[in-house]
Design a protein around this motif. Structure first.
Motif, short mmCIF file in Angstrom:
data_model
loop_
_atom_site.label_atom_id
_atom_site.label_comp_id
_atom_site.label_asym_id
_atom_site.label_seq_id
_atom_site.Cartn_x
_atom_site.Cartn_y
_atom_site.Cartn_z
N PRO A 1 8.86 -34.99 36.32
CA PRO A 1 8.94 -34.19 37.55
C PRO A 1 7.63 -34.31 38.32
O PRO A 1 6.56 -34.43 37.73
N PRO A 2 7.72 -34.26 39.65
CA PRO A 2 6.52 -34.46 40.47
C PRO A 2 5.60 -33.25 40.48
O PRO A 2 6.03 -32.12 40.27
N GLY A 3 4.33 -33.51 40.72
CA GLY A 3 3.36 -32.44 40.98
C GLY A 3 3.20 -31.44 39.87
O GLY A 3 3.33 -31.75 38.69
N GLN A 4 2.96 -30.21 40.30
CA GLN A 4 2.60 -29.12 39.39
C GLN A 4 3.60 -27.98 39.52
O GLN A 4 3.90 -27.53 40.64
N LEU A 5 4.10 -27.50 38.40
CA LEU A 5 5.01 -26.36 38.38
C LEU A 5 4.25 -25.10 38.80
O LEU A 5 3.14 -24.86 38.34
N VAL A 6 4.86 -24.28 39.65
CA VAL A 6 4.23 -23.06 40.16
C VAL A 6 4.71 -21.87 39.35
O VAL A 6 5.91 -21.69 39.15
N GLU A 7 3.77 -21.05 38.92
CA GLU A 7 4.10 -19.81 38.23
C GLU A 7 4.42 -18.74 39.27
O GLU A 7 3.70 -18.59 40.25
N PRO A 8 5.48 -17.96 39.06
CA PRO A 8 5.83 -16.90 40.01
C PRO A 8 4.73 -15.84 40.11
O PRO A 8 4.12 -15.48 39.11
N VAL A 9 4.50 -15.36 41.34
CA VAL A 9 3.50 -14.31 41.59
C VAL A 9 4.18 -13.24 42.44
O VAL A 9 4.67 -13.52 43.53
N GLU A 10 4.21 -12.03 41.91
CA GLU A 10 4.79 -10.90 42.66
C GLU A 10 3.75 -10.36 43.64
O GLU A 10 2.56 -10.33 43.32
N THR A 11 4.21 -9.93 44.79
CA THR A 11 3.31 -9.32 45.76
C THR A 11 3.91 -8.00 46.22
O THR A 11 5.12 -7.83 46.29
N ALA A 12 3.05 -7.06 46.55
CA ALA A 12 3.51 -5.76 47.03
C ALA A 12 3.74 -5.79 48.54
O ALA A 12 4.62 -5.14 49.05
#
Length: 165
Positions: A150-161
């Motif tokens: 798979p290409p690039g870098q996997l992104v970890e989910p980030v919650e925002t308020a």
């Protein structure tokens, strides 16, 4: 190394800008990336990208990560990383991963292609973001086919308020 098989399924390519966000999609076999639309940047942009991922039954969303020519990351890359993390959180329930890929020169390449096809610069502003998304996605597709990963870098989910831009 090409021992990994290409993962079949549509991908969504995204070029995140301050004013506009270009969107492209691929065919299920990953042969060709095509423009989809330009989404206005702002609080509603991520909801639209989630809707497009659902509409196209995407197996992943690929965002371009703006790096400097020497490979470093500045404020624009930090902004895209934050946006990608928030988008990954919104896509988490659907199981669609978000990946970041190097987008160096994608806008320049897109602008050159548009000029070569006779699109005037004023008119081209409305499609340049889509064209850049096509360049980003096509590069990711070719990278996966070449490397078998798979290409690039996997992104970890980030919650925002707060609402995201």
């Amino acid at each position: 190394m090409t021992d990994g098989a290409f993962r079949r399924g549509r991908r969504i390519g995204v070029d995140v800008g301050d004013a506009r966000i270009g969107v492209a999609s691929s065919d299920p076999d990953g042969m060709l990336a095509t423009p989809v639309e330009t989404v206005p940047a702002g609080p509603a942009s991520q909801a639209r990208l989630v809707a497009l991922a659902e509409e196209y039954q995407a197996v992943e969303v690929v965002l371009g990560l703006p790096r400097s020519l020497n490979g470093g990351e500045g404020p624009a890359a930090a902004k895209v990383r934050r946006y990608a993390g928030e988008l990954a959180a919104k896509l988490l329930p659907s199981g669609v991963p978000v990946r970041l890929v190097d987008e160096r020169m994608s806008t320049v390449t897109a602008a050159q292609g548009l000029r070569a096809s006779g699109v005037k610069s004023k008119k081209g502003r409305s499609v340049i973001d889509q064209a850049a998304a096509v360049v980003i996605l096509q590069s990711a597709l070719e990278g996966e086919k070449t490397s078998g990963r798979p290409p690039g870098q996997l992104v970890e989910p980030v919650e925002t308020a707060a609402p995201s831009e």
